[in-house]
Motif scaffolding. Structure first.
Motif, PDB file in Angstrom:
ATOM      1  N   SER A 282     -11.161  39.377 -45.161  1.00 58.34           N
ATOM      2  CA  SER A 282     -11.603  38.786 -46.479  1.00 58.34           C
ATOM      3  C   SER A 282     -12.775  38.068 -46.559  1.00 58.34           C
ATOM      4  O   SER A 282     -13.283  37.283 -45.819  1.00 58.34           O
ATOM      5  CB  SER A 282     -10.571  37.676 -46.902  1.00 58.34           C
ATOM      6  OG  SER A 282     -10.647  37.031 -47.999  1.00 58.34           O
ATOM      7  N   ASN A 283     -13.689  38.643 -47.511  1.00 56.88           N
ATOM      8  CA  ASN A 283     -15.465  38.242 -47.473  1.00 56.88           C
ATOM      9  C   ASN A 283     -15.022  36.475 -48.026  1.00 56.88           C
ATOM     10  O   ASN A 283     -15.949  35.656 -47.498  1.00 56.88           O
ATOM     11  CB  ASN A 283     -15.958  39.014 -48.446  1.00 56.88           C
ATOM     12  CG  ASN A 283     -16.539  39.902 -48.061  1.00 56.88           C
ATOM     13  OD1 ASN A 283     -17.614  39.765 -46.957  1.00 56.88           O
ATOM     14  ND2 ASN A 283     -16.420  41.094 -48.234  1.00 56.88           N
ATOM     15  N   GLU A 284     -14.077  36.156 -49.005  1.00 55.77           N
ATOM     16  CA  GLU A 284     -14.076  34.932 -49.514  1.00 55.77           C
ATOM     17  C   GLU A 284     -13.539  33.818 -48.226  1.00 55.77           C
ATOM     18  O   GLU A 284     -14.349  32.838 -48.326  1.00 55.77           O
ATOM     19  CB  GLU A 284     -12.779  35.017 -50.213  1.00 55.77           C
ATOM     20  CG  GLU A 284     -12.534  33.495 -51.116  1.00 55.77           C
ATOM     21  CD  GLU A 284     -11.504  33.417 -52.029  1.00 55.77           C
ATOM     22  OE1 GLU A 284     -11.261  32.361 -52.502  1.00 55.77           O
ATOM     23  OE2 GLU A 284     -10.881  34.367 -52.394  1.00 55.77           O
ATOM     24  N   LYS A 285     -12.705  34.215 -47.410  1.00 61.48           N
ATOM     25  CA  LYS A 285     -12.414  33.448 -46.389  1.00 61.48           C
ATOM     26  C   LYS A 285     -13.337  33.318 -45.296  1.00 61.48           C
ATOM     27  O   LYS A 285     -13.529  32.434 -44.817  1.00 61.48           O
ATOM     28  CB  LYS A 285     -11.105  33.663 -45.733  1.00 61.48           C
ATOM     29  CG  LYS A 285      -9.768  33.685 -46.726  1.00 61.48           C
ATOM     30  CD  LYS A 285      -9.736  32.351 -47.157  1.00 61.48           C
ATOM     31  CE  LYS A 285      -8.444  32.148 -48.027  1.00 61.48           C
ATOM     32  NZ  LYS A 285      -8.520  30.394 -48.378  1.00 61.48           N
TER      33      LYS A 285
ATOM     34  N   ASP B  36      -9.023  39.971 -52.164  1.00 62.02           N
ATOM     35  CA  ASP B  36     -10.124  40.698 -51.701  1.00 62.02           C
ATOM     36  C   ASP B  36      -9.888  41.278 -50.412  1.00 62.02           C
ATOM     37  O   ASP B  36     -10.918  41.855 -49.712  1.00 62.02           O
ATOM     38  CB  ASP B  36     -11.497  39.900 -51.795  1.00 62.02           C
ATOM     39  CG  ASP B  36     -11.412  38.995 -50.468  1.00 62.02           C
ATOM     40  OD1 ASP B  36     -10.492  38.293 -50.365  1.00 62.02           O
ATOM     41  OD2 ASP B  36     -12.601  38.786 -50.124  1.00 62.02           O
TER      42      ASP B  36
ATOM     43  N   GLY C 109     -12.605  35.157 -40.805  1.00 64.32           N
ATOM     44  CA  GLY C 109     -12.387  35.854 -42.248  1.00 64.32           C
ATOM     45  C   GLY C 109     -11.409  36.964 -41.655  1.00 64.32           C
ATOM     46  O   GLY C 109     -11.031  37.729 -42.590  1.00 64.32           O
TER      47      GLY C 109
ATOM     48  N   THR D 153      -9.542  30.645 -41.488  1.00 66.45           N
ATOM     49  CA  THR D 153     -10.342  29.523 -41.777  1.00 66.45           C
ATOM     50  C   THR D 153     -10.890  28.712 -40.339  1.00 66.45           C
ATOM     51  O   THR D 153     -10.203  28.983 -39.469  1.00 66.45           O
ATOM     52  CB  THR D 153      -9.519  28.494 -42.489  1.00 66.45           C
ATOM     53  OG1 THR D 153      -8.521  27.977 -42.121  1.00 66.45           O
ATOM     54  CG2 THR D 153      -9.043  29.300 -43.869  1.00 66.45           C
TER      55      THR D 153
ATOM     56  N   TYR E  53      -4.827  36.563 -50.878  1.00 64.00           N
ATOM     57  CA  TYR E  53      -6.231  37.202 -50.523  1.00 64.00           C
ATOM     58  C   TYR E  53      -6.353  38.583 -51.426  1.00 64.00           C
ATOM     59  O   TYR E  53      -6.304  39.620 -50.507  1.00 64.00           O
ATOM     60  CB  TYR E  53      -6.109  37.323 -48.990  1.00 64.00           C
ATOM     61  CG  TYR E  53      -5.779  36.170 -48.359  1.00 64.00           C
ATOM     62  CD1 TYR E  53      -6.068  34.815 -48.418  1.00 64.00           C
ATOM     63  CD2 TYR E  53      -4.626  36.252 -47.582  1.00 64.00           C
ATOM     64  CE1 TYR E  53      -5.418  33.845 -47.694  1.00 64.00           C
ATOM     65  CE2 TYR E  53      -3.968  35.274 -46.825  1.00 64.00           C
ATOM     66  CZ  TYR E  53      -4.376  34.008 -46.823  1.00 64.00           C
ATOM     67  OH  TYR E  53      -3.694  32.899 -46.390  1.00 64.00           O
TER      68      TYR E  53
ATOM     69  N   VAL F 287     -16.542  33.639 -45.711  1.00 64.09           N
ATOM     70  CA  VAL F 287     -17.771  32.747 -46.203  1.00 64.09           C
ATOM     71  C   VAL F 287     -17.201  31.426 -46.299  1.00 64.09           C
ATOM     72  O   VAL F 287     -17.969  30.364 -45.848  1.00 64.09           O
ATOM     73  CB  VAL F 287     -18.009  33.071 -47.857  1.00 64.09           C
ATOM     74  CG1 VAL F 287     -18.819  31.849 -48.542  1.00 64.09           C
ATOM     75  CG2 VAL F 287     -18.712  34.339 -47.939  1.00 64.09           C
ATOM     76  N   GLN F 288     -16.005  30.984 -46.607  1.00 66.31           N
ATOM     77  CA  GLN F 288     -15.251  29.652 -46.375  1.00 66.31           C
ATOM     78  C   GLN F 288     -15.360  29.087 -45.086  1.00 66.31           C
ATOM     79  O   GLN F 288     -15.855  27.887 -44.736  1.00 66.31           O
ATOM     80  CB  GLN F 288     -14.053  29.733 -46.720  1.00 66.31           C
ATOM     81  CG  GLN F 288     -13.190  28.394 -46.900  1.00 66.31           C
ATOM     82  CD  GLN F 288     -11.850  28.514 -46.998  1.00 66.31           C
ATOM     83  OE1 GLN F 288     -11.223  29.102 -47.949  1.00 66.31           O
ATOM     84  NE2 GLN F 288     -10.995  27.223 -46.594  1.00 66.31           N
TER      85      GLN F 288
END
Length: 209
Positions: free
Chosen positions: A91-94, A76, A64, A6, A74, A96-97
């Motif tokens: 992690s795509n989610e992290k 994903d 990420g 992050t 996590y 993007v965050q």
């Protein structure tokens, strides 16, 4: 190489280095890329080498990416590389965050491809006033650089000699490179578009504070 799961995690790592290692003025590299991008794959294939090669030259943060992730977190995550015997994940989610946070705290906007950002650390605080931004995919596609490996060797060599974004820019001959690429682009683009397009397609120095 540092994980940067992050944006806030990166700031904590920087603060730790300031507090415990007295790293007050430095160049911080943020390598924005994903495993599904052509340049991302090339970088990941040599990430362990880059990790050892950078040493104390420059701190690169990878949004990420990280290691030692609990299995229950996590969902994903994908294992992408092993560095010094330790498995690293993405992690795509992290990712993007992180991107959203960086866009929130600066005027930078993600291009959607691989970018290298060089940001100055001044008196222990990140400064976006003179940020170097390199569009790696465009540079490879249009032959501005021969390879990611050659480009990073040059970056690491220059950063070992200076921690000033302006000096790095001068050492890399960015102004000269812009002129060369502008001349090439003007052969293909309308004259009134060539200058603007050439300046920002490959690399730029911006105040994104």
């Amino acid at each position: 190489m540092y994980e940067a799961l992050t944006y806030q995690g990166m700031l904590k790592e920087i603060a730790y280095n300031v507090r415990n290692k007295n790293v007050m003025n430095d160049t911080i590299g943020i390598l924005v890329t994903r495993p599904d991008l052509p340049t991302g794959k090339e970088i990941l294939n040599s990430l362990e080498y880059f990790h050892f090669r950078t040493g104390k030259t420059i701190n690169f943060y990878l949004p990420g990416y990280g290691a030692y992730w609990p299995r229950t977190e996590y969902s994903d995550r994908k294992e992408v590389v092993e560095i010094d015997g330790v498995k690293w994940f993405f992690s795509n989610e992290k990712f993007v965050q992180y991107i959203e946070d960086l866009e929130k705290y600066s005027k930078w906007e993600y291009s959607g491809e691989s970018e290298l950002l060089l940001i100055e650390l001044k008196e222990g605080k990140l400064s976006y006033k003179c940020m170097l931004q390199f569009y790696l995919d465009n540079m490879i596609r249009d032959g501005v650089i021969v390879s990611i490996h050659q480009f990073f060797e040059k970056v690491m060599r220059i950063c070992s000699q200076t921690n000033s974004a302006k000096q790095i820019s001068n050492a890399m001959g960015i102004d000269k490179a812009k002129q060369i690429m502008r001349d090439k682009l003007l052969e293909k683009l309308p004259a009134d578009m060539g200058i603007i397009f050439g300046q920002e397609r490959y690399f730029c120095v911006r105040n994104l504070e």
